[in-house]
Scaffold this active site. Structure first.
Site, short mmCIF file in Angstrom:
data_model
loop_
_atom_site.label_atom_id
_atom_site.label_comp_id
_atom_site.label_asym_id
_atom_site.label_seq_id
_atom_site.Cartn_x
_atom_site.Cartn_y
_atom_site.Cartn_z
N GLU A 169 17.98 54.72 26.74
CA GLU A 169 17.95 55.60 24.64
C GLU A 169 18.33 54.17 24.02
OE1 GLU A 169 18.11 60.37 24.71
OE2 GLU A 169 20.39 59.14 24.55
N CYS B 169 20.54 49.42 18.20
CA CYS B 169 21.44 49.92 19.19
C CYS B 169 20.90 50.00 20.43
CB CYS B 169 21.77 51.24 19.22
SG CYS B 169 23.32 51.89 20.28
N CYS C 168 26.55 54.59 33.09
CA CYS C 168 27.79 54.01 32.96
C CYS C 168 28.85 54.85 34.29
CB CYS C 168 28.76 54.74 31.50
SG CYS C 168 30.30 52.79 30.97
N CYS D 180 34.84 57.13 29.94
CA CYS D 180 35.59 57.30 28.76
C CYS D 180 35.43 59.31 28.47
CB CYS D 180 35.17 56.83 27.70
SG CYS D 180 35.20 55.40 27.90
N CYS E 237 32.78 60.63 25.71
CA CYS E 237 31.46 59.99 26.09
C CYS E 237 30.81 60.86 26.40
CB CYS E 237 31.72 58.99 26.17
SG CYS E 237 29.99 57.60 25.96
N GLY F 134 26.42 52.21 28.47
CA GLY F 134 26.57 51.52 29.48
C GLY F 134 27.46 50.43 28.91
N GLU F 135 28.41 49.99 29.89
CA GLU F 135 29.01 49.13 29.53
C GLU F 135 28.81 47.99 29.88
OE1 GLU F 135 32.51 48.57 28.13
OE2 GLU F 135 31.51 45.98 28.85
N SER G 215 36.16 48.88 21.85
CA SER G 215 36.18 50.31 21.83
C SER G 215 38.55 50.90 22.70
CB SER G 215 35.65 51.16 22.95
OG SER G 215 34.21 50.92 22.74
N HIS H 55 40.58 52.97 20.05
CA HIS H 55 40.30 53.89 20.24
C HIS H 55 42.03 55.17 20.66
CE1 HIS H 55 36.38 53.85 20.24
NE2 HIS H 55 36.34 53.80 21.63
N CYS I 255 26.65 57.52 17.81
CA CYS I 255 27.31 56.47 19.21
C CYS I 255 27.64 57.99 20.07
CB CYS I 255 28.79 56.05 18.38
SG CYS I 255 28.29 55.28 17.00
N1 SAH Z 1 30.36 51.00 26.62
C1 SAH Z 1 30.46 50.14 25.15
C2 SAH Z 1 29.87 50.47 24.43
C3 SAH Z 1 28.70 51.52 24.45
S1 SAH Z 1 29.69 52.89 23.49
C4 SAH Z 1 31.56 50.13 24.48
O1 SAH Z 1 32.51 52.18 24.93
O2 SAH Z 1 32.14 49.25 24.17
C5 SAH Z 1 29.40 51.90 21.64
C6 SAH Z 1 30.60 52.93 21.12
O3 SAH Z 1 30.78 54.23 20.74
C7 SAH Z 1 31.98 53.13 21.57
O4 SAH Z 1 33.02 52.22 20.86
C8 SAH Z 1 32.51 54.27 22.09
O5 SAH Z 1 33.25 54.26 22.20
C9 SAH Z 1 31.84 54.93 20.98
N2 SAH Z 1 31.67 55.54 21.20
C10 SAH Z 1 30.78 56.65 22.65
N3 SAH Z 1 30.98 58.48 22.75
C11 SAH Z 1 31.75 58.47 20.67
C12 SAH Z 1 31.76 60.07 21.01
N4 SAH Z 1 31.57 61.02 21.68
N5 SAH Z 1 31.81 59.77 19.07
C13 SAH Z 1 31.86 59.22 18.84
N6 SAH Z 1 32.29 57.19 19.23
C14 SAH Z 1 31.41 57.82 20.98
FE1 SF4 Z 2 30.83 53.62 29.61
FE2 SF4 Z 2 31.14 52.79 27.11
FE3 SF4 Z 2 30.79 55.57 26.83
FE4 SF4 Z 2 33.24 54.36 28.01
S1 SF4 Z 2 32.14 54.52 25.90
S2 SF4 Z 2 31.79 55.74 29.17
S3 SF4 Z 2 32.07 52.68 28.49
S4 SF4 Z 2 29.77 53.53 27.43
#
Ligand code: SAH
Ligand code: SF4
Length: 397
Positions: free
Chosen positions: A116, A129, A136, A140, A143, A197-198, A251, A253, A371
């Site tokens: 996406e 984005c 991934c 997390c 996510c 993805g990371e 990230s 958190h 996000c």
């Molecule tokens: N993998 C990378 C980039 C993709 S995630 C990373 O983890 O940084 C992009 C951002 O969205 C990250 O800060 C992630 O922690 C946040 N994110 C993931 N799931 C989320 C959710 N359900 N609500 C709000 N932010 C979220």
């Molecule tokens: Fe992967 Fe980023 Fe989601 Fe963590 S927050 S599972 S690193 S995409």
């Protein structure tokens, strides 16, 4: 915005040329790579640099993918290119438009996988984005993407191809011959690597794609307008500054290793101290270039006043901005979003300590484009809720 908000759903299929048998796709090659491929395939060595520049400009400055339309090349050479090469980008499967103008695209890449891409228009900018992996490997617990096992890394062509696809859809390529500087204000003014993805687990492809995005004779985005978000792959952080030079978002958190281990399990490999040490050493740190700390607001998990105060202490000395992200729910998600008042109180503590602490406005929620909500519908390798909770340490074990 609620889930029942009206949605303009505009599902479409844009026919695209799929890679044709035996042809080499030029999208995603570095300038050196493109030059080498041209030489290998018969372009005279002394002409290769000029040809590379010309083809590069057609592809990345004007979005032209038909060799026959590259009119500053001889007809014979154009035919030769067309025989051996193609200029292919991922196929757009669908586009949804949120009531707030956010656009979510589902694109198909080789092998039938889907990722996406989200376009977020704002008054002063337009942000694309971009995804770097299908799924991934990290898990997390808040996510949605993390519930989808990694299928594969995207190639550099598939990453920059997402930008090219969105420029097609927004119709923002300058006319051939018009320089980027003379084109109207950009619809895509910023790129964030915050999709699926990371990115630092797919370093080389992300680097090559972003170097194409920044190249002055192409898409020509400033490195300050590209932000790479990582969950904290510590050994690759220094390389990000050296080889890409873009802005960095972390990230973060959580403010204790205990909680971060559960939310961002990569913390078990590189903990908060190791991560902060790497950031303090980030070469391009200066007052004008701050690191963004992303902090998802989860009710009763990481959102107390004590967390806010610990956060400020932890990042002391790092030029930073803290981006508070109200948690975006997804089907089966194990957390709740902190209340508006709680987020405001948290933000105030950080602000009073001298840091910008914007609260990210969720965009495109009605189309699951916010996000952490991204996940390709066809990748059904979803783990069970129980398995996710167990990995997050939420099952009481
Ligand atoms: N993998 C990378 C980039 C993709 S995630 C990373 O983890 O940084 C992009 C951002 O969205 C990250 O800060 C992630 O922690 C946040 N994110 C993931 N799931 C989320 C959710 N359900 N609500 C709000 N932010 C979220
Ligand atoms: Fe992967 Fe980023 Fe989601 Fe963590 S927050 S599972 S690193 S995409």
């Amino acid at each position: 915005m609620t889930a029942s908000a009206p949605v303009t759903q505009d599902v479409m299929t844009i026919p695209r040329k799929l890679p044709e048998g035996g042809k080499i796709n030029l999208v995603g090659l570095t300038r050196d790579g493109l030059r080498a491929v041209l030489i290998e395939n018969g372009t005279a060595e002394k002409q290769a640099k000029m040809r590379t520049n010309q083809i590069w400009q057609w592809m990345y400055q004007w979005g032209v993918r038909d060799f026959h339309a590259m009119t500053n090349l001889s007809k014979a050479y154009r035919a030769e290119l067309d025989e051996k090469f193609c200029v292919d980008i991922p196929e757009t499967i669908s586009r949804q438009v949120s009531e707030d103008g956010t656009r979510k695209y589902l694109v198909r890449i080789a092998g039938g996988h889907e990722v996406e891409v989200v376009y977020i228009p704002e008054t002063d900018r337009g942000t694309l984005c971009v995804s770097s992996q299908v799924g991934c490997t990290l898990t997390c617990s808040f996510c949605h993407t993390g519930t989808q096992k990694l299928v594969r890394n995207l190639t550099a062509g598939e990453i920059i191809g997402q930008v090219m696809m969105a420029r097609d859809d927004l119709d923002e390529w300058p006319q051939p011959g018009v320089s980027t500087a003379d084109a109207p204000p950009r619809l895509i003014s910023n790129i964030v690597l915050m999709g699926m993805g990371e990115p630092l687990y797919n370093f080389d492809n992300v680097r090559d794609a972003m170097n194409i995005a920044m190249d002055g004779e192409g898409i020509s985005l400033s490195r300050r307008r590209i932000t790479l978000s990582t969950s904290g792959v510590v050994p690759e952080i220094a390389r990000t500054a050296e080889e890409i030079g873009c802005m960095l978002a972390i990230s973060f958190h959580a403010t204790t290793d205990d909680v971060r281990d559960k939310l961002v399990p990569i913390n078990k490999k590189w903990n908060i101290k190791e991560l902060l040490d790497a950031l303090r050493a980030y070469p391009s740190l200066s007052n004008s270039e701050r690191i963004t700390f992303e902090y998802v607001m989860l009710k009763d998990v990481n959102d107390s006043d004590a967390d806010a105060r610990r956060l400020v202490k932890l990042i002391a000395g790092i030029p930073a901005k803290i981006n508070l992200i109200p948690f975006n729910e997804w089907p089966g998600s194990p957390y709740e979003r902190s209340s508006g008042n709680r987020i405001k109180a948290f933000s105030d503590i950080i602000y009073n300590a001298g840091y910008a602490s914007p609260i990210r406005k969720p965009r495109g929620e009605d189309i699951m484009a916010a996000c952490g909500q991204l996940k390709s519908a066809t990748e059904r390798a979803r783990k069970s809720r129980k398995q996710i909770d167990a990995e997050a340490g939420l099952d009481g074990s």
